[in-house]
Design a protein around this motif. Structure first.
Motif, mmCIF file in Angstrom:
data_model
loop_
_atom_site.group_PDB
_atom_site.id
_atom_site.type_symbol
_atom_site.label_atom_id
_atom_site.label_comp_id
_atom_site.label_asym_id
_atom_site.label_seq_id
_atom_site.Cartn_x
_atom_site.Cartn_y
_atom_site.Cartn_z
ATOM 1 N N ASN A 36 -45.864 -92.728 16.990
ATOM 2 C CA ASN A 36 -45.433 -91.335 17.065
ATOM 3 C C ASN A 36 -44.490 -90.962 15.930
ATOM 4 O O ASN A 36 -43.697 -91.780 15.470
ATOM 5 C CB ASN A 36 -44.775 -91.051 18.408
ATOM 6 N N GLY A 37 -44.588 -89.703 15.529
ATOM 7 C CA GLY A 37 -43.712 -89.165 14.506
ATOM 8 C C GLY A 37 -42.464 -88.553 15.121
ATOM 9 O O GLY A 37 -42.174 -88.730 16.309
ATOM 10 N N THR A 38 -41.744 -87.827 14.288
ATOM 11 C CA THR A 38 -40.529 -87.130 14.707
ATOM 12 C C THR A 38 -40.658 -85.674 14.266
ATOM 13 O O THR A 38 -41.670 -85.290 13.680
ATOM 14 C CB THR A 38 -39.289 -87.747 14.034
ATOM 15 N N ALA A 39 -39.615 -84.902 14.486
ATOM 16 C CA ALA A 39 -39.645 -83.500 14.069
ATOM 17 C C ALA A 39 -39.799 -83.365 12.556
ATOM 18 O O ALA A 39 -40.331 -82.372 12.069
ATOM 19 C CB ALA A 39 -38.380 -82.788 14.539
ATOM 20 N N SER A 40 -39.351 -84.361 11.805
ATOM 21 C CA SER A 40 -39.397 -84.260 10.345
ATOM 22 C C SER A 40 -40.368 -85.221 9.668
ATOM 23 O O SER A 40 -40.570 -85.128 8.460
ATOM 24 C CB SER A 40 -37.996 -84.483 9.767
ATOM 25 N N ALA A 41 -40.993 -86.120 10.413
ATOM 26 C CA ALA A 41 -41.906 -87.094 9.799
ATOM 27 C C ALA A 41 -43.144 -87.294 10.665
ATOM 28 O O ALA A 41 -43.038 -87.442 11.890
ATOM 29 C CB ALA A 41 -41.198 -88.437 9.603
#
Length: 126
Positions: A36-41
């Protein structure tokens, strides 16, 4: 999934406050990720087999939420474990707008299909 990317958050705020009238470019696409990614990646997208991002259509929102309006099928997958999904536009340089983990990771054998029934992918704003 209730995770807007930073790009989507900024665009939503710009629209809400009358600073922009634009939205995502082209058809929205669902991508599968193995991390899973993040809000920025972005997360680590599935690669191999016949995997390709699939079109997303959503139902009319009610109560601050919507979901996929039709079944989404990823055919001929490579062997992997799908832990999340992301929503991207289909611009020349695609932009990621949404991300989130699936409720239960899906272990996939090479050649299998991954399906999300209509209404299975939920999108909410709060």
């Amino acid at each position: 999934m209730a995770n807007l990317t930073l790009t989507a958050s900024n665009q939503a705020l710009a629209w809400l406050f009358g600073l922009s009238a634009t939205g995502p470019s082209g058809t929205l696409k669902v991508a599968l990720v193995t991390a899973n990614g993040t809000a920025s990646a972005a997360g680590t997208e599935v690669a191999g087999g016949s995997y390709a991002r699939q079109d997303l259509t959503v139902a009319a929102p009610t109560g601050g939420a919507t979901s996929n309006a039709a079944e989404i099928t990823f055919a001929g997958m490579p062997a992997c474990t799908v832990v999340g999904v992301e929503v991207w536009d289909s611009a020349g340089s695609p932009v990621r707008f949404w991300f989130g983990a699936v409720d239960t990771p899906r272990t996939v054998t090479a050649g299998d299909d991954v399906r999300f029934a209509a209404g299975e992918l939920d999108f909410t704003l709060s």
